[in-house]
Design a protein around this motif. Sequence first.
Motif, mmCIF file in Angstrom:
data_model
loop_
_atom_site.group_PDB
_atom_site.id
_atom_site.type_symbol
_atom_site.label_atom_id
_atom_site.label_comp_id
_atom_site.label_asym_id
_atom_site.label_seq_id
_atom_site.Cartn_x
_atom_site.Cartn_y
_atom_site.Cartn_z
ATOM 1 N N ASN A 31 32.897 2.303 5.942
ATOM 2 C CA ASN A 31 32.538 2.821 4.760
ATOM 3 C C ASN A 31 33.307 2.118 3.572
ATOM 4 O O ASN A 31 34.603 1.385 3.744
ATOM 5 C CB ASN A 31 33.510 4.300 5.208
ATOM 6 N N TYR A 47 29.621 6.425 -5.579
ATOM 7 C CA TYR A 47 27.930 6.100 -3.770
ATOM 8 C C TYR A 47 29.425 5.901 -3.035
ATOM 9 O O TYR A 47 30.606 5.558 -3.255
ATOM 10 C CB TYR A 47 27.256 4.904 -4.106
ATOM 11 N N SER A 49 28.983 4.279 1.286
ATOM 12 C CA SER A 49 28.078 3.990 2.333
ATOM 13 C C SER A 49 28.591 3.628 4.074
ATOM 14 O O SER A 49 29.632 3.700 3.729
ATOM 15 C CB SER A 49 27.823 2.751 2.017
ATOM 16 N N TYR A 50 28.190 4.084 4.692
ATOM 17 C CA TYR A 50 29.219 4.204 6.151
ATOM 18 C C TYR A 50 28.719 3.059 6.570
ATOM 19 O O TYR A 50 28.625 3.095 7.918
ATOM 20 C CB TYR A 50 28.385 5.881 6.361
ATOM 21 N N MET A 54 22.843 1.208 4.156
ATOM 22 C CA MET A 54 22.385 2.606 4.067
ATOM 23 C C MET A 54 23.590 2.875 2.624
ATOM 24 O O MET A 54 24.583 2.995 2.561
ATOM 25 C CB MET A 54 23.501 3.281 5.268
ATOM 26 N N LYS A 55 23.038 4.038 1.751
ATOM 27 C CA LYS A 55 24.266 4.656 1.058
ATOM 28 C C LYS A 55 23.762 5.342 0.556
ATOM 29 O O LYS A 55 22.535 7.027 1.251
ATOM 30 C CB LYS A 55 23.361 3.625 -0.195
ATOM 31 N N GLU A 56 25.077 6.296 0.183
ATOM 32 C CA GLU A 56 25.181 8.194 -0.116
ATOM 33 C C GLU A 56 24.962 8.128 -1.464
ATOM 34 O O GLU A 56 26.596 7.266 -2.561
ATOM 35 C CB GLU A 56 25.050 8.666 0.954
ATOM 36 N N LYS A 57 24.918 9.280 -2.229
ATOM 37 C CA LYS A 57 24.921 9.352 -3.441
ATOM 38 C C LYS A 57 26.104 10.355 -3.423
ATOM 39 O O LYS A 57 25.991 11.405 -2.929
ATOM 40 C CB LYS A 57 24.115 10.506 -4.256
ATOM 41 N N GLY B 97 31.919 15.558 5.951
ATOM 42 C CA GLY B 97 31.198 15.173 5.051
ATOM 43 C C GLY B 97 32.283 13.774 4.886
ATOM 44 O O GLY B 97 32.054 12.029 5.433
ATOM 45 N N LYS B 99 33.759 12.090 3.162
ATOM 46 C CA LYS B 99 34.613 11.638 1.743
ATOM 47 C C LYS B 99 35.799 12.128 1.143
ATOM 48 O O LYS B 99 35.927 13.096 1.313
ATOM 49 C CB LYS B 99 33.631 11.910 0.737
#
Lengths: 112, 112
Positions: A31, A47, A49-50, A54-57, B97, B99
């Motif tokens: 991560n 942002y 990324s796992y 891959m990316k997540e907001k 989640g 995060k």
Amino acid sequence: DVKVTQSSRYLVKRTGEKVFLECVQDMDHENMFWYRQDPGLGLRLIYFSYDVKMKEKGDIPEGYSVSREKKERFSLILESASTNQTSMYLCASSPGYNEKLFFGSGTQLSVL
Amino acid sequence: DQQVKQNSPSLSVQEGRISILNCDYTNSMFDYFLWYKKYPAEGPTFLISISSIKDKNEDGRFTVFLNKSAKHLSLHIVPSQPGDSAVYFCAASSGAGGKLIFGQGTELSVKP
């Protein structure tokens, strides 16, 4: 020893420029994260990324994009820098869920 | 909506006395809590963490207490030392989640 390296400590850019902030970790962590720190607001997630590609907001993704082409590298991109993006940018990595984050030293970005 | 709140922006303590930093959260799904310490121009460094199955965790001079019913955690530093002067951030995450959500930070000043 764990190492997260951010390419620049200080950066000065002009409004409208495209800005790249680079981050590399040597711990084989899955991560990676980008935060910004502003007085009175704490650390806010931009942002994360796992996994590779891959990316997540996060909570404040507007005006930013990211790239993760390799596991060890996570780049933050400001497509058209604005003065309200003047901030301390912090990259972090972690081995998995509910694991502590390891942070880089930060990049102080000033947009004039 | 601030899910993790540190309502005291600053705290001043005499060397040798106890420092108590507080943090409140709103999301009952949080199950992992951490404290980070940050010096100027450096990235945050991990200090101590606690899982929601515990109500206390100690590491040397640092103790974190978790009160789940009140959705409150605190960091105790005993005895406080001038080198403890820094900004302290609490953070929380949920397994779903992963995060980390950070509070706004509390600047601790330990006076000799």
